[in-house]
Each structure stands twice: as structure tokens, then as C-alpha cells.
Design an enzyme around this catalytic site. Structure first.
Site, PDB file in Angstrom:
ATOM      1  N   THR A 198      44.480  42.380  29.268  1.00  0.00           N
ATOM      2  CA  THR A 198      43.932  41.018  29.089  1.00  0.00           C
ATOM      3  C   THR A 198      42.456  40.988  29.890  1.00  0.00           C
ATOM      4  OG1 THR A 198      45.957  39.884  29.079  1.00  0.00           O
ATOM      5  CG2 THR A 198      43.834  38.556  29.706  1.00  0.00           C
TER       6      THR A 198
ATOM      7  N   TRP B  51      40.092  43.262  27.733  1.00  0.00           N
ATOM      8  CA  TRP B  51      39.646  42.666  26.498  1.00  0.00           C
ATOM      9  C   TRP B  51      38.397  41.840  26.816  1.00  0.00           C
ATOM     10  CZ3 TRP B  51      38.961  37.375  25.396  1.00  0.00           C
ATOM     11  CH2 TRP B  51      38.942  37.144  24.155  1.00  0.00           C
ATOM     12  N   HIS B  52      38.332  41.234  28.000  1.00  0.00           N
ATOM     13  CA  HIS B  52      37.060  40.293  28.093  1.00  0.00           C
ATOM     14  C   HIS B  52      36.030  40.903  28.576  1.00  0.00           C
ATOM     15  CE1 HIS B  52      40.425  36.999  28.923  1.00  0.00           C
ATOM     16  NE2 HIS B  52      39.497  36.241  28.510  1.00  0.00           N
ATOM     17  N   GLY B  53      36.167  42.302  28.654  1.00  0.00           N
ATOM     18  CA  GLY B  53      34.753  43.013  29.002  1.00  0.00           C
ATOM     19  C   GLY B  53      34.994  44.357  29.543  1.00  0.00           C
TER      20      GLY B  53
ATOM     21  N   PHE C 213      31.605  39.151  26.327  1.00  0.00           N
ATOM     22  CA  PHE C 213      33.001  39.733  25.828  1.00  0.00           C
ATOM     23  C   PHE C 213      32.788  40.319  24.491  1.00  0.00           C
ATOM     24  CE2 PHE C 213      33.171  35.484  28.425  1.00  0.00           C
ATOM     25  CZ  PHE C 213      33.361  36.127  29.533  1.00  0.00           C
TER      26      PHE C 213
END
Length: 479
Positions: free
Chosen positions: A318, A321-323, A479
Site C-alpha cells: 500500500t 503503491w502511493h509512491g 502517485f
């Protein structure tokens, strides 16, 4: 092209809607597909080919799975989609991490390993996950593969959810891709939702973004502990109203053309545990990880240790995934650790605690987590957290940014409105207007007209803010 830009509001969207409703119904998907490609290519140019390649990979993979070549199709989807995501989003991060590690241990590989900067295509995380969920659902027998690339491409490229989510699953809108209808009432609901989302973004998120950026970008010696807390509160409001505002606009645009996207935010800041927070925050993302990562890993069906392992894996991914940053990974693991602790027993103890205390605990954990999410590096995050508890570098002499510097009437009103709107007060207001209009039938039409006039006034106010202020950040670029 951003939803909160003049060119979208006054050129693209009106032109799209006029042409869309003038065309015969059988042409709606074709027009939506090509109009969405134009929307994406407006700012991204040739990078739209990455979106098309991702869509083509998963379309072919779905057809292969349904034709009986299940493993071939599945691996094509996973390797093809994730390879694109890794190259464009994580290659630079991976090379920089190896080089940094090599320099620490004086390894020769660090000097020879170089890679030019790779631009990140907007929305690649969203359409990659949508494509993978499509092929996995076919593989598990939940849905049938779409035989029309045009229809599948419309699902992937659809501009309402293309660059900022929510993550829309094919299974949820497959019937509407094949046959959908719109009514004046549904269009009106969509327009209302879009205006509310636009107001969240322009009137609230942008105001809090200016506050947060000023504080986070200032030298550590220029402000004190109180200002540091104001900065992270400002950022927590910015990211909520930005994310939820874009989701509202996407849901509203979808309704205008006959699609019903699922809700993506459910007032997460009223949560009374971190578990509760993740049931309310970015619901499409958290449910995606639950269904396509956590449950396939075994979920909570095995031993406690495996359950904890699965949780940490999910929140590691998670964060990633955001960066492409260690700070995002730390943020994800930070939340995963609290979820693990709550599952291990803290959650049951919290249920016996006075609700306001549970709420304060949750908000404090979330605020601390947002520090890692906002700053670029781990040392910066540590310094900011030290500042929040009165440690670290302290101001000398007269501070450039004392708390009083920021607390003008506009910001105070914005903070009060922002904090109030993080609670479900507006739905109560909407239902109150509806009940009042129904109860006072003779003047019900007038009450509804006043409500519509208020929405129009809110739209005009948002447009005025856009015209008067060029500060309109788009945080999804990270992102």
C-alpha cells in the site's frame, strides 16, 4: 487536464456532454473512449500509448484466460502490467536505492549504476490495478472477458476515474458498459456531486495546501511547535478534501453519463480506530488490496503470525503503491503496525474506552503518519516530528512563522468549516432540506429551488477562486 481547471470546466466538459447526448446511444462508448484519450493526451501527449498498451495487454490476457490458456493469460497480465508500472514508477527509485546502499558499503557497483529520469505517467497506478483486477476476476470465474476492445478500452480510459481514481472494477460497471441510461434526475445528482467535489478541491483543499506548503517548505528554525501542528493539521485537511473532492467529481461525472461508481470515502476522520479508518479512507484502494492481495495470501484464515505477516505485506505494498519513496513505505508499515497491534488485542480494549479518547488516539496516529507521507525524506520526517513535540532545531530570535502569522479570519473560518465537513454534517443538511420540502408541500418547490441556487452559487464561488488564484496543486503527480 484537471477537473478543477477552466479549460475542463468551460471547454472540454460542456463540449463532451453536448456531443455525447446528441449522438445515438450505440456510439456512446466509442465517443467516450476517444474523448477520454484526448483528455489524457492533452497533458501527457504520447504517454497515452502506455495507457493503451496496458489496456491491450489485459484485454488479450482476458481473452486467453477465457479460451482456456489460463496460466498464459494470467502471467501475461501480471508480468506485462507490473513491468510497465515498475519501469515508469519504480525504476529510478530502485536504482537510486541500490546506488545509495552501494555507497554506504563502498561497493564498486554504485558508481557504474546510472539511469536517466523516467517521467511518471499520471494515473498509471490506477489503470494498472484496474487491469489486474479484470484479469484476476476472469481467472477466478467471477466475470466473462469482454470481446470488444473498444468497450474494454472505454472502461480503462474513461476520463472520470482515469487519473485520480477511484479504482473502478470492471465487474461493477460491466452492465452499464453494455447498456446504460440517464435521466434528468440522475444527471442532476451527478452535477450536484461534481459541484460539491469541485468546492472541496478549490475552496478547501487549495487553501489548506497553501498553508501546509508554506510551513513544510520553511526552514526548521523559522517556526515553533504550534506552527508545526498547524502545518500537519493543514495537510491532513488538504489531502482529505483533495482526494475525496476528486472522488466526488469522478462519481458525479460518472452519473452524468449513466455510470454508478462506488463511494470512495466515508468520513475517515471520525474513525475510532485505525481499522475503522481504513474502512473509510480510499475505500476502493483498501478493498482492492483486501480482495486481490490479503485474501489470496490467506487473510486471517491461518495462524496469527501468518495473519500479521499478511497485514504487513499488504501495507508495505500500500505504501509503495502511493509512491516510489521509502517514506511512503514507512507510512504504509506504520499503519500496518497499528492494525497489527489492534488485531492483537488493542482493538478490543479500545472498544471499552470512552469514544472521544478512541477518536483522539486515531487522529493522532493518522497525523503522525501524514508527516511521513508529506515530506520527501526520512530525516525530514524525523525533524518535523521532533518539532511537533518541542525537540530538535528550535527557533532563534524572532520567528518568521509564528502561529499568529497564519491565524487570519479567512484561515480560521476555513479551518472551522473544514473540520466540520470532515463529519457527516452535510448529509444531515441534505436530508433536512428534503424532509422540509416534502413536509411543506406548497413551498417545497421553492425550497428545492433555493438549494439549487445555493449549489450554483457554490460553483460560481469556486470558479471565482480559480480565476483569482493560480495556486491549484495536483498532488496525484506524486502517485
Amino acid at each position: 487536464m484537471l477537473f478543477s481547471s477552466a479549460i475542463f470546466l468551460f471547454l472540454y466538459l460542456p463540449s463532451f456532454l453536448i456531443i455525447y447526448y446528441l449522438l445515438p446511444k450505440r456510439w456512446h462508448n466509442s465517443f467516450l473512449f476517444f474523448a477520454s484519450l484526448l483528455f489524457y493526451a492533452w497533458g501527457e501527449g504520447p504517454v497515452v500509448l502506455v495507457l493503451l498498451l496496458s489496456a491491450l495487454i489485459n484485454y488479450i490476457a482476458g481473452r486467453l484466460i477465457e479460451q482456456g490458456r489460463r496460466q498464459t493469460g494470467l502471467w501475461l497480465s501480471l508480468i506485462g502490467s507490473l513491468s510497465l508500472l515498475f519501469y515508469y514508477k519504480y525504476a529510478n527509485f530502485f536504482v537510486d536505492s541500490i546506488r545509495g546502499t552501494a555507497e554506504i558499503f563502498a561497493l564498486p557497483i554504485g558508481q557504474s549504476l546510472t539511469l536517466g529520469h523516467i517521467a511518471l505517467p499520471i494515473g498509471i497506478s490506477f489503470y494498472t490495478f484496474q487491469g489486474i483486477s479484470y484479469t484476476l476476476d476472469i481467472y477466478w470465474g467471477r466475470i466473462k472477458a469482454n470481446r470488444s476492445f473498444l468497450d474494454y478500452g472505454t472502461y480503462v480510459a474513461m476520463f472520470p476515474h482515469q487519473i485520480a481514481g477511484p479504482i473502478v472494477r470492471y465487474a461493477d460497471i460491466a452492465p452499464e458498459l453494455a447498456d446504460r441510461s440517464t435521466t434528468i434526475e440522475k444527471f442532476g445528482v451527478g452535477a450536484e456531486r461534481f459541484i460539491l467535489g469541485l468546492a472541496k478541491k478549490v475552496l478547501l483543499a487549495n487553501t489548506f495546501a497553501s498553508l501546509a506548503d508554506t510551513i513544510f517548505n520553511a526552514p526548521a528554525t523559522s517556526y515553533g511547535t504550534a506552527t508545526a501542528w498547524l502545518g500537519i493539521i493543514g495537510y491532513s485537511l488538504q489531502i482529505y478534501f483533495d482526494f475525496s473532492g476528486y472522488s466526488d467529481m469522478a462519481i458525479g461525472l460518472g452519473k452524468m453519463i449513466g455510470f454508478d461508481f462506488k463511494e470512495n470515502f466515508n468520513y475517515p476522520y471520525v474513525a475510532r480506530s485505525i481499522q475503522d479508518f481504513w474502512r473509510r479512507w480510499h475505500i476502493s484502494l483498501s478493498s482492492w488490496f483486501r480482495d486481490y492481495v490479503y485474501i489470496p495470501l490467506g487473510g486471517n484464515r491461518a495462524s496469527k503470525l501468518r495473519t500479521y505477516r499478511n497485514l504487513l505485506i499488504v501495507f508495505f505494498v500500500t505504501g509503495l503503491w502511493h509512491g516510489a519513496s521509502w517514506n511512503f513505505i514507512i507510512w504504509g508499515l506504520f499503519h500496518g503496525l497499528f492494525l497489527l497491534v489492534e488485531r492483537a488485542g488493542l482493538g478490543k480494549r479500545l472498544e471499552r474506552v470512552w469514544p472521544p479518547v478512541r477518536h483522539v488516539y486515531t487522529v493522532l496516529v493518522v497525523l503522525v503518519g501524514w508527516v511521513f507521507f508529506r515530506v520527501e525524506t526520512l530525516p525530514e520526517a524525523i525533524h518535523y516530528l521532533q518539532k511537533m513535540i518541542g525537540l530538535g532545531t528550535q527557533p532563534t530570535g524572532i520567528m518568521a512563522y509564528p502561529l499568529a502569522y497564519f491565524l487570519n479570519a479567512e484561515l480560521i473560518v476555513s479551518l472551522l468549516i473544514g473540520i466540520m465537513l470532515t463529519t457527516p454534517v452535510y448529509p444531515y443538511f441534505q436530508r433536512g432540506v428534503e424532509r422540509l420540502a416534502a413536509r411543506l408541500a406548497p413551498v417545497g418547490a421553492l425550497i428545492n429551488s433555493l438549494y439549487v441556487a445555493g449549489l450554483f452559487g457554490l460553483f460560481v464561488l469556486a470558479v471565482m477562486y480559480l480565476a483569482a488564484d493560480t495556486y491549484n496543486p495536483f498532488i496525484y503527480f506524486r502517485f
